[in-house]
Design a protein around this motif. Structure first.
Motif, PDB file in Angstrom:
ATOM      1  N   ALA A  30      90.029 -60.059 -14.648  1.00  0.00           N
ATOM      2  CA  ALA A  30      91.056 -59.690 -15.619  1.00  0.00           C
ATOM      3  C   ALA A  30      91.215 -58.181 -15.727  1.00  0.00           C
ATOM      4  N   GLU A  31      90.123 -57.440 -15.556  1.00  0.00           N
ATOM      5  CA  GLU A  31      90.195 -55.979 -15.633  1.00  0.00           C
ATOM      6  C   GLU A  31      89.046 -55.399 -14.829  1.00  0.00           C
ATOM      7  N   ASP A  32      89.393 -54.692 -13.753  1.00  0.00           N
ATOM      8  CA  ASP A  32      88.399 -54.137 -12.840  1.00  0.00           C
ATOM      9  C   ASP A  32      88.767 -52.694 -12.560  1.00  0.00           C
ATOM     10  N   ILE A  33      87.944 -51.750 -12.996  1.00  0.00           N
ATOM     11  CA  ILE A  33      88.250 -50.341 -12.822  1.00  0.00           C
ATOM     12  C   ILE A  33      88.276 -49.949 -11.353  1.00  0.00           C
ATOM     13  N   ALA A  34      87.501 -50.663 -10.523  1.00  0.00           N
ATOM     14  CA  ALA A  34      87.428 -50.328  -9.097  1.00  0.00           C
ATOM     15  C   ALA A  34      88.546 -50.967  -8.291  1.00  0.00           C
ATOM     16  N   VAL A  35      89.013 -52.139  -8.721  1.00  0.00           N
ATOM     17  CA  VAL A  35      90.038 -52.874  -7.985  1.00  0.00           C
ATOM     18  C   VAL A  35      91.089 -53.376  -8.975  1.00  0.00           C
ATOM     19  N   PRO A  36      92.125 -52.576  -9.216  1.00  0.00           N
ATOM     20  CA  PRO A  36      93.163 -52.988 -10.172  1.00  0.00           C
ATOM     21  C   PRO A  36      93.979 -54.162  -9.640  1.00  0.00           C
ATOM     22  N   PRO A  37      94.715 -54.855 -10.521  1.00  0.00           N
ATOM     23  CA  PRO A  37      95.508 -56.025 -10.101  1.00  0.00           C
ATOM     24  C   PRO A  37      96.461 -55.747  -8.947  1.00  0.00           C
ATOM     25  N   ASP A  38      96.997 -54.525  -8.873  1.00  0.00           N
ATOM     26  CA  ASP A  38      97.914 -54.192  -7.781  1.00  0.00           C
ATOM     27  C   ASP A  38      97.280 -54.432  -6.418  1.00  0.00           C
ATOM     28  N   VAL A  39      95.965 -54.219  -6.332  1.00  0.00           N
ATOM     29  CA  VAL A  39      95.266 -54.371  -5.057  1.00  0.00           C
ATOM     30  C   VAL A  39      95.202 -55.833  -4.643  1.00  0.00           C
ATOM     31  N   SER A  40      94.851 -56.711  -5.571  1.00  0.00           N
ATOM     32  CA  SER A  40      94.781 -58.131  -5.214  1.00  0.00           C
ATOM     33  C   SER A  40      96.166 -58.668  -4.860  1.00  0.00           C
ATOM     34  N   GLU A  41      97.187 -58.169  -5.523  1.00  0.00           N
ATOM     35  CA  GLU A  41      98.556 -58.568  -5.193  1.00  0.00           C
ATOM     36  C   GLU A  41      98.916 -58.085  -3.784  1.00  0.00           C
ATOM     37  N   TYR A  42      98.465 -56.890  -3.455  1.00  0.00           N
ATOM     38  CA  TYR A  42      98.716 -56.331  -2.117  1.00  0.00           C
ATOM     39  C   TYR A  42      98.025 -57.186  -1.055  1.00  0.00           C
ATOM     40  N   ALA A  44      99.889 -60.390  -0.539  1.00  0.00           N
ATOM     41  CA  ALA A  44     101.175 -60.175   0.119  1.00  0.00           C
ATOM     42  C   ALA A  44     101.028 -59.865   1.609  1.00  0.00           C
ATOM     43  N   HIS A  45      99.892 -59.294   2.005  1.00  0.00           N
ATOM     44  CA  HIS A  45      99.748 -58.824   3.380  1.00  0.00           C
ATOM     45  C   HIS A  45      98.795 -59.645   4.247  1.00  0.00           C
ATOM     46  N   ILE A  46      98.042 -60.554   3.653  1.00  0.00           N
ATOM     47  CA  ILE A  46      97.186 -61.440   4.451  1.00  0.00           C
ATOM     48  C   ILE A  46      97.903 -62.777   4.604  1.00  0.00           C
ATOM     49  N   PRO A  47      98.259 -63.162   5.830  1.00  0.00           N
ATOM     50  CA  PRO A  47      98.913 -64.457   6.031  1.00  0.00           C
ATOM     51  C   PRO A  47      97.987 -65.595   5.583  1.00  0.00           C
ATOM     52  N   ASN A  48      98.569 -66.660   5.085  1.00  0.00           N
ATOM     53  CA  ASN A  48      97.805 -67.849   4.683  1.00  0.00           C
ATOM     54  C   ASN A  48      96.742 -67.508   3.637  1.00  0.00           C
ATOM     55  N   SER A  49      97.127 -66.662   2.687  1.00  0.00           N
ATOM     56  CA  SER A  49      96.198 -66.309   1.610  1.00  0.00           C
ATOM     57  C   SER A  49      96.788 -66.718   0.268  1.00  0.00           C
ATOM     58  N   ARG A  50      95.924 -66.886  -0.699  1.00  0.00           N
ATOM     59  CA  ARG A  50      96.372 -67.099  -2.070  1.00  0.00           C
ATOM     60  C   ARG A  50      95.413 -66.373  -3.000  1.00  0.00           C
ATOM     61  N   ARG A  51      95.911 -66.098  -4.182  1.00  0.00           N
ATOM     62  CA  ARG A  51      95.159 -65.286  -5.142  1.00  0.00           C
ATOM     63  C   ARG A  51      94.879 -66.093  -6.392  1.00  0.00           C
ATOM     64  N   THR A  52      93.694 -65.883  -6.961  1.00  0.00           N
ATOM     65  CA  THR A  52      93.357 -66.505  -8.227  1.00  0.00           C
ATOM     66  C   THR A  52      92.699 -65.464  -9.120  1.00  0.00           C
ATOM     67  N   LYS A  53      92.843 -65.657 -10.413  1.00  0.00           N
ATOM     68  CA  LYS A  53      92.319 -64.692 -11.375  1.00  0.00           C
ATOM     69  C   LYS A  53      91.253 -65.359 -12.231  1.00  0.00           C
ATOM     70  N   VAL A  54      90.133 -64.667 -12.429  1.00  0.00           N
ATOM     71  CA  VAL A  54      89.092 -65.165 -13.316  1.00  0.00           C
ATOM     72  C   VAL A  54      89.107 -64.325 -14.584  1.00  0.00           C
ATOM     73  N   GLN A  55      88.908 -64.975 -15.711  1.00  0.00           N
ATOM     74  CA  GLN A  55      89.086 -64.322 -17.007  1.00  0.00           C
ATOM     75  C   GLN A  55      87.802 -63.635 -17.483  1.00  0.00           C
ATOM     76  N   THR A  56      87.399 -62.642 -16.737  1.00  0.00           N
ATOM     77  CA  THR A  56      86.275 -61.812 -17.155  1.00  0.00           C
ATOM     78  C   THR A  56      86.571 -60.379 -16.753  1.00  0.00           C
ATOM     79  N   HIS A  57      85.988 -59.433 -17.455  1.00  0.00           N
ATOM     80  CA  HIS A  57      86.203 -58.033 -17.150  1.00  0.00           C
ATOM     81  C   HIS A  57      85.103 -57.520 -16.238  1.00  0.00           C
ATOM     82  N   GLY A  58      85.428 -56.461 -15.502  1.00  0.00           N
ATOM     83  CA  GLY A  58      84.427 -55.825 -14.660  1.00  0.00           C
ATOM     84  C   GLY A  58      84.558 -56.200 -13.193  1.00  0.00           C
TER      85      GLY A  58
END
Length: 266
Positions: A218-230, A233-247
């Motif tokens: 949910a909130e990662d100072i080292a890897v912001p959400p924009d990175v996981s979205e990137y 978007a750029h890895i074929p046959n990929s999907r993203r999931t979010k876990v509700q914890t910080h850090g």
């Protein structure tokens, strides 16, 4: 050198299972960081855990600045582990930089890995204003980070642990991370940190040919959400999931959520 001793390899779970899960830890921690996740998969999967050279209980004599000043040494180590243990039908779970090690290994050694799970991973931590890429850090921030490491490694480890672990209501988590950071020789930690924070593996993403799960907290100072979205978007046959914890360490702070994400993907 015996690879089992070199990387402090442990094989557990169902050693006769058809499928294998290889867990690989990120910077500053070791294989024990997956201790709350592994038990959920021991019945149905062979489990392989190891420590990256330079950290944990890996053989310190195996560390070479030339070999590990980039990711190629770790990619080769991963391939060696898989090949020498004759592992097959592998789902690779890589936390942080080890996720990108898995990306590179899947490209350089086709067929080595069947599925990738990227847990808080990033192809580039440094912002790239020209392309509009948001990695989370600018050059000034990274310069300050490395200066802090060099000036007072002990103080840096304590502060960095709190920033990246979050979960302030459970200070023992950050304290444990600080302890594993401080167990690393400062010169090794600085060299590896520079290899990580200055990497740029964006060009590799489109070459990944295997199913990939991107896990974002949910909130990662080292890897912001924009990175996981990137990544998605750029890895074929990929999907993203979010876990509700910080850090930056969901497998430590919210293992049940990570277990659920992995199990669903499997």
């Amino acid at each position: 050198m015996d690879i089992t001793r070199k990387n402090n390899i442990h094989v557990c779970g169902n050693t006769d299972a058809f499928q294998t899960i290889v867990f690989s830890h990120g910077f500053g921690i070791d294989q024990t960081s997956f201790s709350a996740v592994v038990p959920s998969f021991e019945k149905d999967y062979k489990i392989v855990l190891f420590d990256n050279v330079g950290g944990g209980k890996a053989d310190i004599t195996a560390f070479s600045p030339k070999r590990y000043e980039g990711l190629s040494g770790y990619v080769t180590d991963l391939a060696d582990i898989i090949q020498q243990l004759s592992l097959e039908h592998i789902t690779y779970v890589g936390h942080s930089v080890s996720g990108i090690v898995g990306v590179k290994a899947s490209i350089q050694y086709p067929g080595l890995i069947d599925k990738l799970i990227l847990l808080g991973s990033s192809p580039r931590y440094l912002n790239d204003p020209e392309s509009g890429y948001i990695g989370g850090f600018d050059k000034h921030a990274l310069n300050d980070l490395f200066a802090a490491m060099e000036n007072n490694y002990h103080a840096w480890a304590i502060g960095f642990s709190k920033l990246t672990m979050r979960n302030e209501d459970r200070p023992e988590l950050a304290a444990a991370f600080a302890a594993t950071l401080e167990a690393i020789r400062p010169d090794i930690a600085i060299l590896v940190a520079k290899a990580i924070f200055y990497l740029d593996c964006r060009q590799d993403l489109e070459k990944v040919t295997i199913p990939t799960l991107v896990v974002q907290t949910a909130e990662d100072i080292a890897v912001p959400p924009d990175v996981s979205e990137y990544l998605e978007a750029h890895i074929p046959n990929s999907r993203r999931t979010k876990v509700q914890t910080h850090g930056h360490f969901p497998h430590i702070s919210a293992p049940r959520e990570v277990v659920a994400a992995i199990a669903s993907f499997l």
